[in-house]
Design a protein around this motif. Structure first.
Motif, mmCIF file in Angstrom:
data_model
loop_
_atom_site.group_PDB
_atom_site.id
_atom_site.type_symbol
_atom_site.label_atom_id
_atom_site.label_comp_id
_atom_site.label_asym_id
_atom_site.label_seq_id
_atom_site.Cartn_x
_atom_site.Cartn_y
_atom_site.Cartn_z
ATOM 1 N N PRO A 41 0.477 -1.297 0.154
ATOM 2 C CA PRO A 41 0.328 0.130 0.098
ATOM 3 C C PRO A 41 0.776 1.105 0.242
ATOM 4 O O PRO A 41 2.025 1.976 1.082
ATOM 5 C CB PRO A 41 -0.910 -0.533 1.536
ATOM 6 N N GLY A 42 0.179 2.452 -1.047
ATOM 7 C CA GLY A 42 1.232 3.736 -0.812
ATOM 8 C C GLY A 42 2.428 3.377 -1.643
ATOM 9 O O GLY A 42 3.026 4.201 -1.255
ATOM 10 N N LYS A 43 2.824 1.837 -2.040
ATOM 11 C CA LYS A 43 4.328 2.285 -2.519
ATOM 12 C C LYS A 43 4.175 1.794 -4.075
ATOM 13 O O LYS A 43 2.877 0.955 -4.928
ATOM 14 C CB LYS A 43 5.188 0.873 -1.946
ATOM 15 N N GLU A 44 4.878 1.730 -4.789
ATOM 16 C CA GLU A 44 5.199 1.416 -5.927
ATOM 17 C C GLU A 44 5.521 -0.457 -6.181
ATOM 18 O O GLU A 44 6.319 -0.548 -5.645
ATOM 19 C CB GLU A 44 6.333 2.224 -7.649
ATOM 20 N N ARG A 45 5.101 -0.501 -7.381
ATOM 21 C CA ARG A 45 5.401 -2.301 -7.734
ATOM 22 C C ARG A 45 6.576 -2.403 -8.178
ATOM 23 O O ARG A 45 7.333 -1.796 -8.586
ATOM 24 C CB ARG A 45 4.877 -2.888 -8.987
ATOM 25 N N GLU A 46 7.256 -2.814 -7.672
ATOM 26 C CA GLU A 46 9.157 -3.529 -7.771
ATOM 27 C C GLU A 46 8.892 -5.051 -8.046
ATOM 28 O O GLU A 46 8.092 -5.904 -7.373
ATOM 29 C CB GLU A 46 9.448 -3.747 -6.178
ATOM 30 N N GLY A 47 9.775 -5.382 -9.079
ATOM 31 C CA GLY A 47 10.705 -6.585 -9.290
ATOM 32 C C GLY A 47 11.452 -7.138 -8.198
ATOM 33 O O GLY A 47 12.353 -6.609 -7.577
ATOM 34 N N VAL A 48 10.729 -8.712 -7.683
ATOM 35 C CA VAL A 48 11.072 -9.298 -6.690
ATOM 36 C C VAL A 48 12.240 -10.544 -6.740
ATOM 37 O O VAL A 48 12.980 -10.386 -6.879
ATOM 38 C CB VAL A 48 9.905 -9.989 -5.896
ATOM 39 N N SER A 49 11.460 -11.300 -8.102
ATOM 40 C CA SER A 49 12.521 -12.087 -8.521
ATOM 41 C C SER A 49 12.023 -12.026 -9.602
ATOM 42 O O SER A 49 10.765 -12.540 -10.046
ATOM 43 C CB SER A 49 11.927 -13.388 -7.052
ATOM 44 N N CYS A 50 12.892 -13.180 -10.817
ATOM 45 C CA CYS A 50 12.279 -13.463 -12.684
ATOM 46 C C CYS A 50 13.023 -14.288 -12.462
ATOM 47 O O CYS A 50 14.427 -14.641 -12.240
ATOM 48 C CB CYS A 50 12.665 -12.012 -13.275
ATOM 49 N N ILE A 51 13.065 -14.950 -13.705
ATOM 50 C CA ILE A 51 13.411 -16.173 -14.399
ATOM 51 C C ILE A 51 13.929 -15.919 -15.763
ATOM 52 O O ILE A 51 11.796 -16.117 -16.908
ATOM 53 C CB ILE A 51 13.010 -17.526 -13.575
#
Length: 127
Positions: A41-51
């Protein structure tokens, strides 16, 4: 119908673990890059982990390195995110997404355009 469905979220105490699943239907994940993203909430979406689809190379955000592990099971057409030692700051809605775009290096995986998105699953870390 192309669909990504996340599951496995929930309420967990700090230090606990969860495994998120992302099941695909309507297309084959094999050659897609898959990303796990989160938005608090109140934050931008962020990439956590990708493959990456081509070779399985992975990306992890600094905040989750050593605690989260991404994996894929092409036979089940699914991708997983194992989350250990969860912290309150990990609380967010987690989304999986699939991209058919190339990424020259794994570190670029969070920035490529993602074609398909799931509906999200809530992860809450609280005592």
């Amino acid at each position: 119908q192309v669909q990504l469905v996340e599951s496995g979220g929930g309420l967990v105490q700090p230090g606990g673990s969860l495994r998120l699943s992302c099941a695909a239907s309507g297309f084959t994940l094999d050659y897609y890059a898959i990303g796990w993203f989160r938005q608090a909430p109140g934050k931008e979406r962020e990439g956590v982990s990708c493959i990456r689809g081509s070779d399985g190379n992975t990306y992890y955000a600094d905040s989750v390195k050593g605690r989260f592990t991404i994996s894929r099971d092409n036979a089940k057409n699914a991708v997983y995110l194992r989350m250990n030692n969860l912290k309150p700051e990990d609380t967010a809605v987690y989304y999986c997404a699939a991209s058919g775009s190339p990424a020259l290096r794994a570190k670029f995986l969070p920035t490529i355009p993602y074609d398909y998105w799931g509906q999200g699953t809530q992860v809450t870390v609280s005592s």
